[in-house]
Design a protein around this motif. Sequence first.
Motif, PDB file in Angstrom:
ATOM      1  N   GLU A 221      -1.806 -12.301   3.682  1.00  0.00           N
ATOM      2  CA  GLU A 221      -0.972 -11.207   3.184  1.00  0.00           C
ATOM      3  C   GLU A 221       0.175 -11.756   2.339  1.00  0.00           C
ATOM      4  OE1 GLU A 221      -3.100  -9.836   6.803  1.00  0.00           O
ATOM      5  OE2 GLU A 221      -1.909 -11.612   6.292  1.00  0.00           O
ATOM      6  N   GLU A 222       0.767 -12.846   2.798  1.00  0.00           N
ATOM      7  CA  GLU A 222       1.892 -13.445   2.074  1.00  0.00           C
ATOM      8  C   GLU A 222       1.466 -13.875   0.669  1.00  0.00           C
ATOM      9  OE1 GLU A 222       5.095 -17.129   2.443  1.00  0.00           O
ATOM     10  OE2 GLU A 222       3.666 -16.734   4.065  1.00  0.00           O
ATOM     11  N   GLU A 223       0.326 -14.547   0.574  1.00  0.00           N
ATOM     12  CA  GLU A 223      -0.159 -15.025  -0.715  1.00  0.00           C
ATOM     13  C   GLU A 223      -0.434 -13.859  -1.660  1.00  0.00           C
ATOM     14  OE1 GLU A 223      -1.258 -17.791  -3.589  1.00  0.00           O
ATOM     15  OE2 GLU A 223      -0.402 -18.174  -1.604  1.00  0.00           O
ATOM     16  N   TYR A 224      -1.035 -12.791  -1.128  1.00  0.00           N
ATOM     17  CA  TYR A 224      -1.395 -11.635  -1.961  1.00  0.00           C
ATOM     18  C   TYR A 224      -0.154 -10.966  -2.553  1.00  0.00           C
ATOM     19  CZ  TYR A 224      -3.331  -7.060  -3.264  1.00  0.00           C
ATOM     20  OH  TYR A 224      -3.689  -5.915  -3.952  1.00  0.00           O
ATOM     21  N   TYR A 225       0.838 -10.686  -1.730  1.00  0.00           N
ATOM     22  CA  TYR A 225       2.018  -9.965  -2.226  1.00  0.00           C
ATOM     23  C   TYR A 225       3.005 -10.870  -2.961  1.00  0.00           C
ATOM     24  CZ  TYR A 225       0.232  -6.031   0.421  1.00  0.00           C
ATOM     25  OH  TYR A 225      -0.572  -5.019   0.887  1.00  0.00           O
ATOM     26  N   MET A 226       2.993 -12.171  -2.662  1.00  0.00           N
ATOM     27  CA  MET A 226       3.867 -13.096  -3.387  1.00  0.00           C
ATOM     28  C   MET A 226       3.368 -13.356  -4.805  1.00  0.00           C
ATOM     29  SD  MET A 226       6.457 -13.761  -1.540  1.00  0.00           S
ATOM     30  CE  MET A 226       6.216 -12.067  -1.024  1.00  0.00           C
ATOM     31  N   SER A 227       2.075 -13.095  -5.051  1.00  0.00           N
ATOM     32  CA  SER A 227       1.515 -13.340  -6.387  1.00  0.00           C
ATOM     33  C   SER A 227       2.133 -12.427  -7.439  1.00  0.00           C
ATOM     34  CB  SER A 227      -0.003 -13.150  -6.363  1.00  0.00           C
ATOM     35  OG  SER A 227      -0.351 -11.797  -6.099  1.00  0.00           O
ATOM     36  N   GLU A 228       2.857 -11.393  -7.006  1.00  0.00           N
ATOM     37  CA  GLU A 228       3.502 -10.473  -7.946  1.00  0.00           C
ATOM     38  C   GLU A 228       4.889 -10.958  -8.384  1.00  0.00           C
ATOM     39  OE1 GLU A 228       1.628  -6.174  -6.642  1.00  0.00           O
ATOM     40  OE2 GLU A 228       3.429  -6.845  -5.599  1.00  0.00           O
ATOM     41  N   TRP A 229       5.306 -12.102  -7.887  1.00  0.00           N
ATOM     42  CA  TRP A 229       6.636 -12.617  -8.223  1.00  0.00           C
ATOM     43  C   TRP A 229       6.537 -14.009  -8.842  1.00  0.00           C
ATOM     44  CZ3 TRP A 229      10.517  -9.204  -7.792  1.00  0.00           C
ATOM     45  CH2 TRP A 229      10.318  -8.107  -6.937  1.00  0.00           C
ATOM     46  N   LYS A 230       7.358 -14.244  -9.844  1.00  0.00           N
ATOM     47  CA  LYS A 230       7.403 -15.547 -10.502  1.00  0.00           C
ATOM     48  C   LYS A 230       8.383 -16.462  -9.763  1.00  0.00           C
ATOM     49  CE  LYS A 230       6.038 -13.799 -14.999  1.00  0.00           C
ATOM     50  NZ  LYS A 230       4.705 -14.420 -14.881  1.00  0.00           N
ATOM     51  N   SER A 231       8.252 -17.749 -10.002  1.00  0.00           N
ATOM     52  CA  SER A 231       9.047 -18.727  -9.261  1.00  0.00           C
ATOM     53  C   SER A 231      10.555 -18.528  -9.454  1.00  0.00           C
ATOM     54  CB  SER A 231       8.656 -20.145  -9.686  1.00  0.00           C
ATOM     55  OG  SER A 231       8.801 -20.311 -11.097  1.00  0.00           O
TER      56      SER A 231
ATOM     57  N   SER B 267       9.410  -3.742 -17.025  1.00  0.00           N
ATOM     58  CA  SER B 267       8.231  -4.291 -17.687  1.00  0.00           C
ATOM     59  C   SER B 267       7.309  -5.002 -16.703  1.00  0.00           C
ATOM     60  CB  SER B 267       8.643  -5.268 -18.801  1.00  0.00           C
ATOM     61  OG  SER B 267       9.463  -6.300 -18.278  1.00  0.00           O
ATOM     62  N   TRP B 268       7.906  -5.755 -15.759  1.00  0.00           N
ATOM     63  CA  TRP B 268       7.076  -6.463 -14.791  1.00  0.00           C
ATOM     64  C   TRP B 268       6.535  -5.518 -13.726  1.00  0.00           C
ATOM     65  CZ3 TRP B 268       4.958 -10.614 -16.213  1.00  0.00           C
ATOM     66  CH2 TRP B 268       5.623 -11.556 -16.995  1.00  0.00           C
ATOM     67  N   VAL B 269       7.333  -4.561 -13.318  1.00  0.00           N
ATOM     68  CA  VAL B 269       6.857  -3.565 -12.357  1.00  0.00           C
ATOM     69  C   VAL B 269       5.639  -2.846 -12.922  1.00  0.00           C
ATOM     70  CG1 VAL B 269       7.425  -1.381 -11.199  1.00  0.00           C
ATOM     71  CG2 VAL B 269       9.114  -3.227 -11.278  1.00  0.00           C
ATOM     72  N   PHE B 270       5.743  -2.431 -14.175  1.00  0.00           N
ATOM     73  CA  PHE B 270       4.653  -1.714 -14.837  1.00  0.00           C
ATOM     74  C   PHE B 270       3.429  -2.624 -15.006  1.00  0.00           C
ATOM     75  CE2 PHE B 270       2.527   0.077 -18.648  1.00  0.00           C
ATOM     76  CZ  PHE B 270       2.327   1.368 -18.188  1.00  0.00           C
ATOM     77  N   TYR B 271       3.673  -3.866 -15.388  1.00  0.00           N
ATOM     78  CA  TYR B 271       2.572  -4.809 -15.637  1.00  0.00           C
ATOM     79  C   TYR B 271       1.745  -5.043 -14.381  1.00  0.00           C
ATOM     80  CZ  TYR B 271       0.168  -9.254 -16.397  1.00  0.00           C
ATOM     81  OH  TYR B 271      -0.787 -10.234 -16.462  1.00  0.00           O
ATOM     82  N   TYR B 272       2.414  -5.355 -13.276  1.00  0.00           N
ATOM     83  CA  TYR B 272       1.667  -5.644 -12.051  1.00  0.00           C
ATOM     84  C   TYR B 272       0.973  -4.407 -11.495  1.00  0.00           C
ATOM     85  CZ  TYR B 272       3.488 -10.394 -11.864  1.00  0.00           C
ATOM     86  OH  TYR B 272       3.767 -11.704 -12.151  1.00  0.00           O
ATOM     87  N   GLY B 273       1.470  -3.239 -11.857  1.00  0.00           N
ATOM     88  CA  GLY B 273       0.796  -2.005 -11.432  1.00  0.00           C
ATOM     89  C   GLY B 273      -0.493  -1.761 -12.200  1.00  0.00           C
ATOM     90  N   ILE B 274      -0.407  -1.814 -13.529  1.00  0.00           N
ATOM     91  CA  ILE B 274      -1.581  -1.447 -14.341  1.00  0.00           C
ATOM     92  C   ILE B 274      -2.640  -2.553 -14.398  1.00  0.00           C
ATOM     93  CG2 ILE B 274      -0.243   0.147 -15.761  1.00  0.00           C
ATOM     94  CD1 ILE B 274      -0.372  -1.982 -18.009  1.00  0.00           C
ATOM     95  N   THR B 275      -2.288  -3.775 -14.004  1.00  0.00           N
ATOM     96  CA  THR B 275      -3.275  -4.853 -14.040  1.00  0.00           C
ATOM     97  C   THR B 275      -3.984  -5.042 -12.700  1.00  0.00           C
ATOM     98  OG1 THR B 275      -1.539  -6.486 -13.568  1.00  0.00           O
ATOM     99  CG2 THR B 275      -2.131  -6.129 -15.885  1.00  0.00           C
ATOM    100  N   ASN B 276      -3.658  -4.212 -11.724  1.00  0.00           N
ATOM    101  CA  ASN B 276      -4.331  -4.286 -10.421  1.00  0.00           C
ATOM    102  C   ASN B 276      -5.509  -3.310 -10.441  1.00  0.00           C
ATOM    103  OD1 ASN B 276      -5.061  -4.101  -7.614  1.00  0.00           O
ATOM    104  ND2 ASN B 276      -3.025  -4.887  -7.109  1.00  0.00           N
ATOM    105  N   TYR B 277      -6.731  -3.852 -10.514  1.00  0.00           N
ATOM    106  CA  TYR B 277      -7.909  -3.003 -10.700  1.00  0.00           C
ATOM    107  C   TYR B 277      -8.119  -2.015  -9.552  1.00  0.00           C
ATOM    108  CZ  TYR B 277     -10.726  -5.425  -7.168  1.00  0.00           C
ATOM    109  OH  TYR B 277     -11.215  -5.916  -5.983  1.00  0.00           O
ATOM    110  N   ARG B 278      -7.597  -2.345  -8.382  1.00  0.00           N
ATOM    111  CA  ARG B 278      -7.766  -1.448  -7.232  1.00  0.00           C
ATOM    112  C   ARG B 278      -7.122  -0.096  -7.488  1.00  0.00           C
ATOM    113  NH1 ARG B 278      -6.231  -6.387  -6.167  1.00  0.00           N
ATOM    114  NH2 ARG B 278      -7.576  -7.799  -4.990  1.00  0.00           N
ATOM    115  N   GLY B 279      -5.997  -0.120  -8.193  1.00  0.00           N
ATOM    116  CA  GLY B 279      -5.320   1.134  -8.532  1.00  0.00           C
ATOM    117  C   GLY B 279      -6.166   2.004  -9.448  1.00  0.00           C
ATOM    118  N   TRP B 280      -6.880   1.394 -10.373  1.00  0.00           N
ATOM    119  CA  TRP B 280      -7.725   2.162 -11.290  1.00  0.00           C
ATOM    120  C   TRP B 280      -8.914   2.794 -10.572  1.00  0.00           C
ATOM    121  CZ3 TRP B 280      -5.859   3.547 -15.756  1.00  0.00           C
ATOM    122  CH2 TRP B 280      -4.896   2.745 -16.384  1.00  0.00           C
TER     123      TRP B 280
END
Length: 497
Positions: A450-460, A240-253
């Motif tokens: 780069e760290e901030e960008y890719y870490m934003s896909e993970w919860k604490s 569910s989270w893998v799918f969510y972070y994929g479809i909510t990234n506008y760059r992919g669209w």
Amino acid sequence: MEEETQPPKFAFPVDSEHKATEFRIFSVAAPHMRAFHLSWISFLACFVSSFAAPPLLPIIRDNLNLTSTDIGNAGIASVSGAVFARVAMGSACDMFGPRLASASLILLTAPAVFFTSIVSSPTSFLLVRFFTGFSLATFVSTQFWMSSMFSAPVVGSANGFSGGWGNLGGGATQLIMPLVFALIRDVGAVKFTAWRIAFFIPALFQILSAFAVLIFGQDMPDGNFYGLKKSGEKAKDKFSWVFYYGITNYRGWILALTYGYCFGVELTIDNIIAEYFYDRFNLKLHTAGLIAASFGLANLFSRPAGGYISDAMARRFGMRGRLWALWVVQMIGGVLCVLLGRVSSLSSSIVVMVAFSLFVQAACGLTFGVVPFVSRRSLGVVSGMTGGGGNVGAVITQLIFFRGSRYSKETGITLMGVMIICCTLPLCFIYFPQWGGMFCGPSTKTHATEEEYYMSEWKSNEKEKGFHLPSLKFAENSVSERGRKEDSVDKASPAHV
């Protein structure tokens, strides 16, 4: 560092994720280059199967009494099946790994290729083309596999070569199927039987490639998904989270849209070009097939060149270089497509078609020079979205311009070129805070790394369990996307983990 405490285990230099930092095309070393060769060969087999019918259409249409609408519908069916299959394949790669996902789909679609030999009506012909087309979703597993095996400085080249050499199937089948048909007919079969027997060749090729992937392939540099998850080296991520972070990234669209008008156009041309030359210039079937084959066979070097250009531009200009190169090349492809529909002589049509093929296929390679950096956690979903966008573009284009007799094929090709130009413009809106976009540099905020960008896909809570560590390593290895600019030293690099 970790690499200093372990004995060498790879034939190539690797980064902290054990992804190869070099791409040696003539090597078959496991696991990196072996995965490369297995991926493009299996994808080529699927391409051969999916486009085995178009070069024999003049024979098939007489046997099945197909109208131009029937042929158009079948062409649309052949690429529409892979729309959702590609999105599903991306998710399957994220959850089960590219090896198992790819081989399973190849084996599931092989029966449709065999069944082509017994079709007896326009409806059954449409159905076998529809189900065979599902196999084109193996493109997503191919790109996912390469992005899992090769590091940022060479991932564009790896994706370009694997996708391009796989796409060679679109040209190879234009040569293979008429030849196989002629051989079977010369042995003694009547032509309406010979074309049916010919479909056994791509079906067998497809099955053999699937078993090769299963037996000799490996998902990641350190092993297969199942073993890595069992040993705890790879986190069991939530779909569910893998799918969510994929479809909510506008760059992919945006990439899905633009890919619809480079790869989508390539699929459309694969479906119509042989019949176009056969009908418009009154050529023999074999001659039309040879000309049509030159379009697909350009993938031998055009799409790989796109991947190489993407990496080369990134070394000098970073991600902004990748985006600009994609925009320029795809725009030129659109102009050449318009021109292809306007020229009227055989010789000029061939010259423009070859030039068009070089640019539109290079744009495909350039696209997947950008895709691996959109998301680390949802790489498969983003790859699937982008790949599926290619098929959506093909479906829409064929539905509007090449179904029935509303437009002549030359007018349809011209209008398709206009669509390419229009749908390339949104690339201007892709922006990475840490690297910038086509017209804007990176963000001046101190946390735009780069760290901030890719870490934003993970919860604490996920970070507390260490699930984010692969993304942290990927962030470190993506620093090269800053290019050679001096301001890259102003940002602190992510700590090595």
